[in-house]
Design a protein around this motif. Structure first.
Motif, mmCIF file in Angstrom:
data_model
loop_
_atom_site.group_PDB
_atom_site.id
_atom_site.type_symbol
_atom_site.label_atom_id
_atom_site.label_comp_id
_atom_site.label_asym_id
_atom_site.label_seq_id
_atom_site.Cartn_x
_atom_site.Cartn_y
_atom_site.Cartn_z
ATOM 1 N N ASN A 1 -1.616 -10.736 11.351
ATOM 2 C CA ASN A 1 -1.609 -9.985 12.791
ATOM 3 C C ASN A 1 -2.785 -9.162 13.051
ATOM 4 O O ASN A 1 -2.996 -8.221 12.150
ATOM 5 C CB ASN A 1 -0.193 -9.042 12.732
ATOM 6 C CG ASN A 1 -0.151 -8.375 14.114
ATOM 7 O OD1 ASN A 1 -0.878 -8.353 14.780
ATOM 8 N ND2 ASN A 1 1.220 -7.614 14.250
ATOM 9 N N PRO A 2 -3.695 -9.562 13.939
ATOM 10 C CA PRO A 2 -4.816 -8.723 14.291
ATOM 11 C C PRO A 2 -4.680 -7.045 14.464
ATOM 12 O O PRO A 2 -5.674 -6.420 14.068
ATOM 13 C CB PRO A 2 -5.516 -9.351 15.528
ATOM 14 C CG PRO A 2 -4.538 -10.398 16.000
ATOM 15 C CD PRO A 2 -3.469 -10.525 15.036
ATOM 16 N N GLN A 3 -3.331 -6.614 14.843
ATOM 17 C CA GLN A 3 -3.407 -5.330 14.833
ATOM 18 C C GLN A 3 -2.963 -4.500 13.686
ATOM 19 O O GLN A 3 -2.437 -3.291 13.781
ATOM 20 C CB GLN A 3 -2.015 -5.126 16.164
ATOM 21 C CG GLN A 3 -2.565 -5.690 17.415
ATOM 22 C CD GLN A 3 -1.683 -5.541 18.450
ATOM 23 O OE1 GLN A 3 -0.463 -5.665 18.221
ATOM 24 N NE2 GLN A 3 -2.064 -5.538 19.670
ATOM 25 N N ARG A 4 -2.637 -5.231 12.763
ATOM 26 C CA ARG A 4 -2.324 -4.676 11.391
ATOM 27 C C ARG A 4 -3.767 -4.630 10.495
ATOM 28 O O ARG A 4 -4.401 -5.569 10.680
ATOM 29 C CB ARG A 4 -1.097 -5.424 10.705
ATOM 30 C CG ARG A 4 -0.002 -5.347 11.785
ATOM 31 C CD ARG A 4 0.894 -3.726 11.564
ATOM 32 N NE ARG A 4 1.926 -3.879 12.354
ATOM 33 C CZ ARG A 4 1.785 -3.408 13.609
ATOM 34 N NH1 ARG A 4 0.717 -2.907 14.261
ATOM 35 N NH2 ARG A 4 3.036 -3.262 14.523
ATOM 36 N N PRO A 5 -3.523 -3.878 9.545
ATOM 37 C CA PRO A 5 -4.962 -3.898 8.575
ATOM 38 C C PRO A 5 -4.913 -5.036 7.732
ATOM 39 O O PRO A 5 -4.154 -5.876 7.538
ATOM 40 C CB PRO A 5 -4.469 -2.843 7.665
ATOM 41 C CG PRO A 5 -3.346 -1.802 8.283
ATOM 42 C CD PRO A 5 -2.700 -2.789 9.057
ATOM 43 N N ASN A 6 -6.044 -5.393 7.370
ATOM 44 C CA ASN A 6 -6.485 -6.464 6.433
ATOM 45 C C ASN A 6 -6.049 -7.896 7.113
ATOM 46 O O ASN A 6 -5.573 -8.481 6.434
ATOM 47 C CB ASN A 6 -5.659 -6.322 4.858
ATOM 48 C CG ASN A 6 -6.335 -5.115 4.338
ATOM 49 O OD1 ASN A 6 -7.395 -4.614 4.384
ATOM 50 N ND2 ASN A 6 -5.180 -4.273 3.698
ATOM 51 N N CYS A 7 -6.375 -8.091 8.330
ATOM 52 C CA CYS A 7 -5.941 -9.115 8.889
ATOM 53 C C CYS A 7 -6.731 -10.512 8.353
ATOM 54 O O CYS A 7 -7.925 -10.288 8.220
ATOM 55 C CB CYS A 7 -6.110 -9.166 10.442
ATOM 56 S SG CYS A 7 -5.734 -10.672 11.393
ATOM 57 N N LEU A 8 -6.028 -11.488 8.174
ATOM 58 C CA LEU A 8 -6.917 -12.637 7.510
ATOM 59 C C LEU A 8 -7.422 -13.637 8.694
ATOM 60 O O LEU A 8 -8.090 -14.552 8.098
ATOM 61 C CB LEU A 8 -5.949 -13.416 6.615
ATOM 62 C CG LEU A 8 -5.598 -12.754 5.280
ATOM 63 C CD1 LEU A 8 -4.469 -13.486 4.510
ATOM 64 C CD2 LEU A 8 -6.689 -12.517 4.402
ATOM 65 N N ALA B 1 17.738 -9.755 -3.874
ATOM 66 C CA ALA B 1 17.876 -10.079 -2.576
ATOM 67 C C ALA B 1 16.515 -9.809 -1.948
ATOM 68 O O ALA B 1 15.943 -8.602 -2.163
ATOM 69 C CB ALA B 1 18.649 -9.168 -1.630
ATOM 70 N N PHE B 2 15.912 -10.716 -1.140
ATOM 71 C CA PHE B 2 14.483 -10.471 -0.780
ATOM 72 C C PHE B 2 14.389 -11.227 0.602
ATOM 73 O O PHE B 2 14.989 -11.911 1.035
ATOM 74 C CB PHE B 2 13.384 -11.278 -1.718
ATOM 75 C CG PHE B 2 13.391 -12.680 -1.611
ATOM 76 C CD1 PHE B 2 14.606 -13.498 -2.509
ATOM 77 C CD2 PHE B 2 12.628 -13.572 -1.042
ATOM 78 C CE1 PHE B 2 14.787 -14.748 -2.641
ATOM 79 C CE2 PHE B 2 12.730 -14.959 -1.064
ATOM 80 C CZ PHE B 2 13.723 -15.486 -1.850
ATOM 81 N N PRO B 3 13.720 -10.488 1.340
ATOM 82 C CA PRO B 3 13.483 -10.849 2.714
ATOM 83 C C PRO B 3 12.214 -11.734 2.882
ATOM 84 O O PRO B 3 11.587 -12.040 1.840
ATOM 85 C CB PRO B 3 13.028 -9.573 3.462
ATOM 86 C CG PRO B 3 12.051 -8.722 2.587
ATOM 87 C CD PRO B 3 12.906 -8.998 1.035
ATOM 88 N N SER B 4 12.065 -12.207 4.021
ATOM 89 C CA SER B 4 11.039 -13.334 4.244
ATOM 90 C C SER B 4 9.766 -12.448 4.280
ATOM 91 O O SER B 4 9.648 -11.539 5.198
ATOM 92 C CB SER B 4 11.122 -14.295 5.242
ATOM 93 O OG SER B 4 9.978 -14.841 5.507
ATOM 94 N N ILE B 5 8.717 -12.719 3.262
ATOM 95 C CA ILE B 5 7.535 -11.864 3.339
ATOM 96 C C ILE B 5 6.623 -12.333 4.452
ATOM 97 O O ILE B 5 6.237 -13.695 4.507
ATOM 98 C CB ILE B 5 6.836 -11.837 2.092
ATOM 99 C CG1 ILE B 5 7.779 -11.675 0.981
ATOM 100 C CG2 ILE B 5 5.600 -10.940 2.067
ATOM 101 C CD1 ILE B 5 8.674 -10.143 1.310
ATOM 102 N N SER B 6 5.918 -11.480 5.173
ATOM 103 C CA SER B 6 4.876 -11.659 6.203
ATOM 104 C C SER B 6 5.221 -12.388 7.464
ATOM 105 O O SER B 6 4.293 -12.575 8.524
ATOM 106 C CB SER B 6 3.836 -12.371 5.638
ATOM 107 O OG SER B 6 2.987 -11.493 4.732
ATOM 108 N N THR B 7 6.587 -13.040 7.672
ATOM 109 C CA THR B 7 6.862 -13.926 8.803
ATOM 110 C C THR B 7 7.188 -12.913 9.928
ATOM 111 O O THR B 7 7.179 -13.647 11.101
ATOM 112 C CB THR B 7 7.793 -14.883 8.370
ATOM 113 O OG1 THR B 7 8.871 -14.186 7.860
ATOM 114 C CG2 THR B 7 7.200 -15.905 7.298
ATOM 115 N N ALA B 8 7.324 -11.717 9.920
ATOM 116 C CA ALA B 8 7.782 -11.124 10.759
ATOM 117 C C ALA B 8 6.778 -10.327 11.491
ATOM 118 O O ALA B 8 5.747 -11.026 12.506
ATOM 119 C CB ALA B 8 9.010 -10.026 10.520
#
Length: 763
Positions: free
Chosen positions: A437-444, A279-286
DNA sequence: GTTCTAGAAC
DNA sequence: GTTCTAGAAC
């Protein structure tokens, strides 16, 4: 969910009234007749119970009589209970087809523990079919060996699996409330208990599964509307294109969806419950705010790529909300790409409660982790860390301290974690996705070229990690063991391993062999190749301050009492009363608490050889010496008592330190054999035949171990005829009389040692 | 590994 | 009431 409350006209009523055939499936003593009686007392629907025990008016009834009686009841517009065992497909087939398309056919499976059925049948009096008393036990046991759980593909609109009395009560309530015009939703209902093939004491078992969300509310609140119950039940269904619209008025026959997520049973063939599932969640979309359209494309692309490689294993994308856009997008795109729906599904539910609340057993879950691999932060990460308890945090720290985007790390979940014990999750795969997300580390910073690349890598990492967990060497599993000893095995089963065991195996590997970090650019290789061979425990001990203190292996610390054998092995001359033979390599002694008429142990004298886990290729000669010594003594005993039969083997996880081989006669006639643990330590896969261990060390350089306490709490079964018994005294009474031949697996050369026959020594 | 014992099962 | 199990202590 809607309920049609309008009163129909008579014509409409006739039209809407649809009889049901409910085929009860269960051994004698499982409660089929009681089930029917309960429902028929309360239900407003006209029911007829067709019972093979009573249909012959005193004589034995026939299947044909039952079929005719059922057909005539259906013709009269009545619903029918088929009250006979119906344990295999063939027995059910004619009843499934009896009413044609106008009739919904349900199965209610009373899959209760064998020993409960046995105990009920033995005790009852005045049974309609006169199956009671002593003969009942043998009949029940024989019938259960043929058990084949029903599948939707047999033609059932609905199957309800009941594995304990609470489940049965829920089913009774459901049919009680089923009015003449109501229908029940289609599909497969009822969750397989992951440990059902290790039948624990029945009350303990009931306590464990008797959760408030199931039996409690449904059984005790009769006014609970049927619509509500069905609504609850539908919540447990996999989300599919049709299930969402299941309602009282629209029974949905969604055979494919229901069946692919059905929960199987130990007695069945290979059940889908045992299918390795990620089971896996959607990665990065939240929180990481990755574009959902792009993300859904990548998920579908990667799923498509990996379902082909994953064999039988399944992937499930999970999201909490029914309104999840990512789930909807992925579902649509997966359908467009014709991705095999038996391999990939979307599922609405809490990823930490898939089994207990969703009825979906997932052995592995992926976590959208943060780069520090720490709990908290919200979303899936917080939820998984919180549900898994401190055990996950500790286990994670042992594997890695941080993650870079796109990478994953596999963490075997300790059995102390509630996610393991409650949900059956054996591994968590942490993965770090790309961040927008600019408020999180390593924003692309909206760089979707790089973002998509990393997201692809992240999914590859998850799926490759999952694959590496699934791909472990095949070996004897509890399930295949049961098949073999009950004579149901074929040569293929011999080498099958249930995914649970694969997971357990791989967990052992992880514990011994360290971190496995899977990156998307790594070549996909079987786990064992990637990790190389084991390092010897003794080497590890050199760096372990505790090892001196405990004087034992890395994996276990031995109490004072547990070192008694070790002391004898090191100083046999000090224990002349116990020791019966000493050689350079081994010491032989009578077991202090023999579990059979003849029971001795052959002990290795080597240092740093505490148990099977320590055995390596260099010990092969020693293993052979121990085997030869064991055989010599068995033959000596046989020359005095030629009726005895011996078996030589090791305990997977012995209580006493120092590698020792048990040589034990198969009468198990001993006052010291007192409990389940004693019995199962010699009569379950916990006991490893000497000859098999030698073969494994020759082939793999070590013994394959499933240090699994579950074996010791398996239900009590006769080692000859495999019949189940409710307690030790009853088992002992039985084995004192049972003269059935030993199971085929033990009759293979080298496993049993018997007296000489005209053909020579039979081993 | 066993012994002891509370409490569940009968 | 007795029998039996299972967990703690050793």
């Amino acid at each position: 969910m809607e309920v049609d409350c309008e009163t129909p006209t008579k014509g409409e009523e006739e039209e809407k009234r649809k009889p049901i055939v409910v085929i009860l499936v269960g051994a004698p003593g499982s409660g089929k007749s009681t089930f029917c009686n309960h429902v028929m007392r309360v239900s407003t629907r006209p029911w007829v119970r067709v019972c093979q025990d009573t249909i012959g008016n005193g004589k034995a009834g026939t299947k044909t009589q039952c079929l005719m009686s059922a057909a005539s009841a259906l013709k009269a517009g009545k619903s029918v209970f088929i009250d006979r065992c119906n344990l295999d497909r063939e027995q059910r087939l004619d009843f499934v087809n009896i009413g044609g398309p106008q009739v919904d056919v349900h199965a209610v499976v009373l899959d209760l523990p064998a020993k409960l059925c046995v105990s009920r049948s033995v005790k009852r009096t005045g049974h309609e079919g006169n199956l009671q008393g002593g003969k009942a036990a043998a009949v029940v046991n024989r019938m259960l060996q043929k058990k084949e759980l029903p599948k939707l593909s047999e033609g059932f609109a609905r199957i309800m699996l009941c594995q304990n009395e609470s489940d049965v009560q829920v089913a009774i309530n459901m049919y009680n409330a089923l009015g003449p015009l109501d229908t029940l939703p289609s599909g497969y209902f009822g969750q397989k208990n992951p440990a059902a093939n290790i039948q624990l004491g029945i009350m303990k078992f009931l306590k464990k599964v008797d959760g408030p969300s199931r039996a409690g509310s449904d059984a005790n609140v009769p006014q609970d509307s049927i619509a509500n119950r069905i609504s609850k039940e539908n919540d447990r269904l996999p989300e599919g294109p049709d299930n969402g619209s299941a309602s009282l008025g629209h029974a949905v026959n969604n055979v494919t969806d229901g069946e692919e997520l059905e929960m199987g049973s130990p007695g069945g063939t290979v059940s889908s419950c045992n299918v390795p599932t990620l089971a896996f969640p959607s990665i990065s979309t939240a929180d990481f705010q990755f574009n959902i359209e792009k993300a859904s494309d990548i998920i579908v692309e990667k799923v498509e790529e990996f379902v082909k490689k994953l064999g039988d294993a399944r992937l499930v994308l999970v999201d909490l909300s029914h309104k999840s856009k990512i789930l909807t997008l992925v579902r649509i795109k997966a359908t467009q790409k014709n991705i095999d729906s038996s391999k990939f599904h979307t599922f609405v539910g809490d990823i930490t409660r898939l089994s207990s609340e969703g009825g979906l057993r997932c052995n592995v879950i992926a976590n959208a982790a943060n780069w520090r691999l720490k709990p908290g932060g919200g979303g899936v990460n917080a939820s998984i860390f919180s549900a898994a308890g401190a055990a996950l945090e500790t286990a994670t720290k042992e594997r890695a301290v941080s993650l870079t985007p796109g990478k994953a790390v596999i963490v075997p979940l300790p059995s102390t974690s509630p996610l393991f014990s409650r949900e059956g999750v054996t591994h968590v795969i942490h993965v770090l996705g790309p961040n927008m997300n600019p408020q999180r580390p390593n924003c692309l910073s909206n760089d979707y070229i790089k973002g998509c690349e990393i997201l692809r890598e992240a999914y590859s990492s998850i799926f490759e990690s999952f694959a590496s967990i699934v791909r472990t060497p095949k070996n004897l599993s509890m399930e295949s063991y049961e098949k073999q000893v009950s004579g149901l095995s074929d040569s293929q089963n011999h080498f099958e391993i249930s995914p649970m065991d694969q997971f357990l195996n791989s967990e052992l590997k992880f514990k011994r062999e360290g971190v496995h970090e899977s990156g998307g650019n790594k070549k996909w290789k079987p786990l064992q190749d990637e990790l190389g061979s084991n390092s010897r425990n003794s080497k590890n001990r050199e760096n372990n301050p505790n090892s001196e203190k405990n004087g034992g292996s890395m994996t276990k610390s031995w109490g004072f009492w547990a070192q008694a054998l070790y002391r004898i092995a090191m100083f046999p001359e000090r224990h002349k009363n116990d020791v019966i033979e000493i050689s350079d390599d081994v010491v032989v002694l009578n077991d202090l608490y023999p579990k059979a008429q003849k029971h001795l142990v052959v002990m290795a004298r080597a240092e740093d050889l505490d148990c099977l886990a320590d055995v390596r290729e260099e010990h092969l000669q020693l293993l052979r010496t121990m085997n030869t010594m064991g055989l010599k003594w068995a033959e000596k005993f046989l020359s005095e008592h030629e009726t005895l039969v011996f078996r030589l083997g090791y305990h997977t996880a012995p209580s006493m330190r120092q590698l020792h081989l048990h040589v034990i006669s198969q009468d198990f006639d001993s006052v010291h054999l007192k409990n389940k643990r004693h019995w199962n330590s010699f009569n379950s896969p916990f006991f490893r035949d000497s000859i098999d261990v030698i073969e494994e060390v020759v082939k793999h350089g070590k013994a394959t171990l499933k240090d699994d306490d579950r074996f010791l709490s398996m239900e009590l079964r006769c080692h000859r005829c495999r019949s189940a018994h409710p307690n030790i005294p009853r088992l002992k009474t039985h084995i004192s009389k049972c003269r059935a031949p030993f199971p085929a697996v033990l009759l293979q050369p080298g496993h049993l040692v018997c007296a000489r026959t005209s053909d020579g020594l039979v081993q």
